[in-house]
Enzyme design. Sequence first.
Site, PDB file in Angstrom:
ATOM      1  N   ASP A   1       3.631   9.457  -0.847  1.00 56.77           N
ATOM      2  CA  ASP A   1       2.432   8.699  -0.472  1.00 56.77           C
ATOM      3  C   ASP A   1       2.209   7.599  -1.501  1.00 56.77           C
ATOM      4  O   ASP A   1       2.350   7.843  -2.700  1.00 56.77           O
ATOM      5  CB  ASP A   1       1.214   9.644  -0.479  1.00 56.77           C
ATOM      6  CG  ASP A   1       0.252   9.354   0.660  1.00 56.77           C
ATOM      7  OD1 ASP A   1       0.122   8.179   1.023  1.00 56.77           O
ATOM      8  OD2 ASP A   1      -0.362  10.307   1.172  1.00 56.77           O
TER       9      ASP A   1
ATOM     10  N   HIS B   1       0.820  -1.222   0.000  1.00 57.63           N
ATOM     11  CA  HIS B   1       0.000   0.000   0.000  1.00 57.63           C
ATOM     12  C   HIS B   1       0.851   1.268   0.000  1.00 57.63           C
ATOM     13  O   HIS B   1       0.348   2.350  -0.281  1.00 57.63           O
ATOM     14  CB  HIS B   1      -0.922   0.008   1.222  1.00 57.63           C
ATOM     15  CG  HIS B   1      -2.029  -1.003   1.129  1.00 57.63           C
ATOM     16  ND1 HIS B   1      -3.322  -0.657   0.820  1.00 57.63           N
ATOM     17  CD2 HIS B   1      -2.034  -2.346   1.261  1.00 57.63           C
ATOM     18  CE1 HIS B   1      -4.081  -1.750   0.788  1.00 57.63           C
ATOM     19  NE2 HIS B   1      -3.323  -2.789   1.056  1.00 57.63           N
TER      20      HIS B   1
HETATM   21  C1  GDG Z   1      -2.114   3.989   3.308  1.00 59.95           C
HETATM   22  C2  GDG Z   1      -1.072   4.620   2.364  1.00 59.95           C
HETATM   23  C3  GDG Z   1      -2.754   4.527   0.503  1.00 59.95           C
HETATM   24  C4  GDG Z   1      -8.403  10.711   7.794  1.00 59.95           C
HETATM   25  N1  GDG Z   1      -8.825  11.507   8.800  1.00 59.95           N
HETATM   26  C5  GDG Z   1     -10.071  11.122   9.115  1.00 59.95           C
HETATM   27  C6  GDG Z   1     -10.420  10.058   8.285  1.00 59.95           C
HETATM   28  N2  GDG Z   1      -9.386   9.822   7.472  1.00 59.95           N
HETATM   29  C7  GDG Z   1      -9.380   8.796   6.414  1.00 59.95           C
HETATM   30  C8  GDG Z   1      -9.444   9.421   5.042  1.00 59.95           C
HETATM   31  C9  GDG Z   1      -8.887   8.290   4.162  1.00 59.95           C
HETATM   32  C10 GDG Z   1      -7.910   7.585   5.118  1.00 59.95           C
HETATM   33  O1  GDG Z   1      -8.193   8.031   6.435  1.00 59.95           O
HETATM   34  C11 GDG Z   1      -6.466   7.936   4.824  1.00 59.95           C
HETATM   35  O2  GDG Z   1      -6.075   7.269   3.654  1.00 59.95           O
HETATM   36  P1  GDG Z   1      -4.787   7.705   2.838  1.00 59.95           P
HETATM   37  O3  GDG Z   1      -4.767   6.910   1.588  1.00 59.95           O
HETATM   38  O4  GDG Z   1      -4.859   9.172   2.571  1.00 59.95           O
HETATM   39  O5  GDG Z   1      -3.523   7.457   3.765  1.00 59.95           O
HETATM   40  P2  GDG Z   1      -2.956   6.268   4.746  1.00 59.95           P
HETATM   41  O6  GDG Z   1      -3.753   6.144   5.973  1.00 59.95           O
HETATM   42  O7  GDG Z   1      -1.528   6.636   4.964  1.00 59.95           O
HETATM   43  O8  GDG Z   1      -3.064   4.910   3.880  1.00 59.95           O
HETATM   44  C12 GDG Z   1      -1.768   5.423   1.278  1.00 59.95           C
HETATM   45  C13 GDG Z   1      -3.673   3.779   1.470  1.00 59.95           C
HETATM   46  O9  GDG Z   1      -2.923   3.085   2.480  1.00 59.95           O
HETATM   47  C14 GDG Z   1      -4.547   2.752   0.750  1.00 59.95           C
HETATM   48  O10 GDG Z   1      -3.784   1.852   0.005  1.00 59.95           O
HETATM   49  O11 GDG Z   1      -3.546   5.361  -0.330  1.00 59.95           O
HETATM   50  O12 GDG Z   1      -0.822   5.958   0.365  1.00 59.95           O
HETATM   51  O13 GDG Z   1      -0.165   5.445   3.094  1.00 59.95           O
HETATM   52  O14 GDG Z   1      -9.901   7.391   3.800  1.00 59.95           O
HETATM   53  O15 GDG Z   1     -10.765   9.769   4.749  1.00 59.95           O
HETATM   54  N3  GDG Z   1     -11.618   9.452   8.320  1.00 59.95           N
HETATM   55  C15 GDG Z   1     -12.525   9.911   9.238  1.00 59.95           C
HETATM   56  N4  GDG Z   1     -12.246  10.938  10.093  1.00 59.95           N
HETATM   57  C16 GDG Z   1     -11.039  11.572  10.063  1.00 59.95           C
HETATM   58  O16 GDG Z   1     -10.811  12.499  10.850  1.00 59.95           O
HETATM   59  N5  GDG Z   1     -13.733   9.341   9.305  1.00 59.95           N
END
Ligand code: GDG
Length: 471
Positions: free
Chosen positions: A376, A158
Amino acid sequence: MGRLIVVSNRVPVPDKDGKLPAGGLAVAVHAALKDKGGLWFGWSGKAVEDEDPGAVEHREHGPITYALTDLSTRDVDEYYSGFANRVLWPLFHCRIDLAEYSRRDKDGYFRVNRMFADRLMPLIEPDDVIWIHDYHLIPLAEELRRRGMKNRIGFFLHIPWPPADILFAMPIYDQILRCLASYDLIGFQTDHDMDNFISCLIREGVGKRVRDPAQLEQDPTEARVTAYGREFSTRTFGIGIETQEFADMAARANTSEPVREMERSLAGRDLVIGVDRLDYSKGIPERITAFERFLDLNPDRSGTVTLLQIAPSSRSEVPEYRDMQTTVEALAGHVNGTMGRIDWTPIRYVNQSIPRESLAGLYRAARVGLVTPLRDGMNLVAKEYVAAQDPDDPGVLVLSRFAGAARELQGAVLCNPHDSEQTARAIAWALEMTLDERRARWRVMMDYLLENNIETWCKSYLAALDATKTK
Ligand code: GDG
């Protein structure tokens, strides 16, 4: 195809009413599990004092079994907080300076992977297909093969795969590379990650692409590779979101109380939004500095725009994450103190998780989505921001060129998060963009996200894993 066995560090178990945790990945993988019947194995999230974490707990929900294992506090410390999150995470995000390698943590990482293999072996049947997720579990296939497992085993990373010079800074990089050769399919988020991985094998002199003479041009998204005496497939599968469901939720949430409250307090000002786990890879301090620069360069904008940064804490047991909290608070406080006015606070910083529906509504209310990670794997926030927009009056996505999402979202305004001046100009441009241009840019991205959603991602990965048996 037999049953599907999914393995990940944490398991998204439904609650007692059968409701799944929020987020597209859990929903899409559950749909695949339901289809074929299967099992999801991983850590329960519970740490116990005893060195022996006790038996695996089985929970049945229809055709899906959840097999959960506790970990000892020592395991959590060494495998999870130690090697996975203080060596692999920083290194794979190109932060050699933050990688804290220790032999003790490395041993703990391999020990837990061996323990996972011991516990998984008796649960697997000969036809089952195994799908292992992420950097916590790189050695798992090799451990399973050592125990005689012949089944097809796939892996999806990921997070980014780093360039060779960065990977080689890790004392046991060769062990990590070798472990991956035990998989039948390795999935990456982007062609850059896949390319970096193959370059590592080539630079180390342990592997290469298998050239197909019929293929005149090399496909950057797919390759057969030989390494360490095994042949396997590598391919890119950029992860998606539940695009239509998220768009519907945002449209509903637009009239919800938290969003109305936000709009009332903005009193007509433009909203710029940032949403991230509080993590150094997300570039939050650099983003605040760029926003300050934007206000500096555009004095007429003073009082007319607010940056809402939502950043719930994560991994607080790791010291670098606690330091981040102090840094971000100090920076936001500095900008508010020096640039704010009695009737206007330039930056609202929320260090708490907010409900997913409110998040969707806030994305929709924001004129600009500011997604500027330093590195990322993909970045789902960028995709959620796009999906949440009002088709008649969409906002603009300002996106770091170092997010995997930048390889896919052609309508975004790209920026270099290390260049505060460039990011500041991107914010200014996004705020001034004409409606026609906003619509055109959004349409390209939304069409892409509707076609390449999380369900497509899940299905195409499993089809590719299935196809490896004929290779
Ligand atoms: C890893 C990889 C890859 C955030 N704050 C709140 C909240 N979130 C949710 C967002 C989003 C998720 O968390 C974060 O996803 P990301 O993809 O941006 O980042 P990582 O957590 O680092 O994920 C990344 C991913 O895996 C999938 O393969 O894209 O590159 O690092 O969904 O919405 N959700 C809620 N409240 C918050 O305050 N409900």
